[in-house]
Structure formats: C-alpha cells, structure tokens
Design an enzyme around this catalytic site. Structure first.
Site, PDB file in Angstrom:
ATOM      1  N   GLY A   1     -51.217  -7.541  36.493  1.00  0.00           N
ATOM      2  CA  GLY A   1     -52.484  -7.087  37.047  1.00  0.00           C
ATOM      3  C   GLY A   1     -53.072  -8.230  37.846  1.00  0.00           C
ATOM      4  N   CYS A   2     -54.334  -8.481  37.677  1.00  0.00           N
ATOM      5  CA  CYS A   2     -55.015  -9.555  38.406  1.00  0.00           C
ATOM      6  C   CYS A   2     -54.404 -10.913  38.068  1.00  0.00           C
ATOM      7  CB  CYS A   2     -56.493  -9.555  38.044  1.00  0.00           C
ATOM      8  SG  CYS A   2     -57.406 -10.943  38.723  1.00  0.00           S
ATOM      9  N   PHE A   3     -54.026 -11.662  39.099  1.00  0.00           N
ATOM     10  CA  PHE A   3     -53.381 -12.957  38.822  1.00  0.00           C
ATOM     11  C   PHE A   3     -54.340 -13.994  38.266  1.00  0.00           C
ATOM     12  CE2 PHE A   3     -52.980 -13.504  43.768  1.00  0.00           C
ATOM     13  CZ  PHE A   3     -54.352 -13.666  43.926  1.00  0.00           C
ATOM     14  N   TRP A   4     -55.632 -13.803  38.419  1.00  0.00           N
ATOM     15  CA  TRP A   4     -56.577 -14.760  37.832  1.00  0.00           C
ATOM     16  C   TRP A   4     -56.423 -14.788  36.313  1.00  0.00           C
ATOM     17  CZ3 TRP A   4     -61.468 -12.554  40.669  1.00  0.00           C
ATOM     18  CH2 TRP A   4     -61.400 -12.869  42.028  1.00  0.00           C
TER      19      TRP A   4
ATOM     20  N   THR B   1     -53.732 -13.698  34.533  1.00  0.00           N
ATOM     21  CA  THR B   1     -52.376 -14.114  34.181  1.00  0.00           C
ATOM     22  C   THR B   1     -52.250 -15.626  34.219  1.00  0.00           C
ATOM     23  OG1 THR B   1     -51.660 -12.080  35.277  1.00  0.00           O
ATOM     24  CG2 THR B   1     -49.935 -13.641  34.654  1.00  0.00           C
TER      25      THR B   1
END
Length: 193
Positions: free
Chosen positions: A21-24, A26
């Site tokens: 999903g959102c790489f922030w 991860t």
C-alpha cells in the site's frame, strides 16, 4: 531523486522489494527491523520509465508504491522479512489498503532470485491453507524489474513528518502495533519506544 534506479546490494547484503500500500507506512515499519540497512521508497512493476509520484498516483503506469529493503541476511532472513510483510498489511485486499485505492497500492512481492520466489510462494500457500486470513491472499509475486527511487520528499516521510495527519492517525498506530508484534526483531534503538 526521481529517475534514479537502484543499484545492486553491497557485498554481504541482499535486497528485497515489497509493496503493502502506501510506501510511507512500509518504509517506516521495515526500517525498525534489526538487520535492515535501508528501506527506500519507490516505484516498481510498471512500463513507464522514470515515473513521477503524480504519474503513479493516476494508476495508469502499472507501478506499485513499494519499498526496496537492503538487509544483512546474517541478522534477518528473507523468511522473517516475508513474515513482517504479511503481518504489516491486509494481503487479501485487491488493489487497496485502507483508504488508498488503485493498482499502485497492490500487495506485491518483487523477488530478486529463485530462492526468494520459492519462499514467497511457499509462505503465501501455507498462510492460505492455514486459514490465517478470512479471505484468499491476493498478493502478487513477480520478478523484480527496475526499481525507481521516489522523490526525495517521500524518503523517511514518517520520521520527518510525525505530526502530519496521515502519519499521526494512520502510520503511528500501525507502527506501534508492528513494534509489539516484532519486538524481538527490532533494532536496539527501536525497543525504547
């Protein structure tokens, strides 16, 4: 920084690439694990060379927001990274994580060699068979292609913007839960949280 392609892992280190999903989110989670040397936000799996965040957000480039993890396999194994991957998001949700919707938010593992491919497929099958999730896992398992490093303002986003709304209300609670689940695998600096 966009347009920069990643390079090979330094001697003694390995790479793993995950989209949750959102790489922030991860990036923030994987950076806490002992043995992870770096977690870099970027884009992979699409056809357009050097995509920008704005282009990827349209969902038309084919790229997923993902994180390329460089790790020390003597401190953390690929199997342990896969465990963190599957526990850090909903792998049964197709092209969606929470409010983030689109193919760019798909659950994906980009494998770097046959060993990673086999392990990812085995763990995915075992989790499905075990009934760990109420629905079938839809995680894509694909060969690693070109990883494009995201723009500089996306790197270490949570660490640099903890008071921003998405960080405070979405990432922080997920990160707290992740730290509790993986407390035995955290970097020494993370166990104080």
């Amino acid at each position: 920084m966009t347009g920069n392609e990643s390079t090979a892992a330094p001697a003694g280190l390995a790479k793993a690439t995950f989209g949750t999903g959102c790489f922030w989110c991860t990036e923030a989670m994987f950076e806490t694990l002992d043995g992870v040397k770096s977690a870099v936000s970027g884009y992979e799996g699409g056809a357009k060379p050097n995509p920008t965040y704005k282009e990827v957000c349209t969902g038309t480039t084919g790229h997923a927001e993902c994180v390329e993890v460089t790790y020390d396999p003597t401190k953390i194994t690929y199997a342990e990274l896969l465990q963190a991957f599957f526990r850090s998001h909903d792998p049964t949700s197709l092209n969606r994580q929470g409010a983030d919707v689109g193919t760019q938010y798909r659950s994906v593992i980009f494998y770097h060699n046959d060993e990673q491919k086999q392990l990812a497929e085995t763990i995915k099958a075992e989790l499905d068979k075990s009934g760990a999730y109420d629905k079938k896992i839809v995680t894509e398992i694909s060969p690693a292609t070109t990883f494009y490093v995201a723009e500089e303002y996306h790197q270490n986003y949570f660490a640099q913007n903890p008071e921003q709304g998405y960080c405070a209300f979405v990432i922080a609670p997920k990160l707290d839960k992740f730290r509790k689940v993986f407390k035995d695998k955290l970097k020494p600096t993370e166990t104080a949280h």
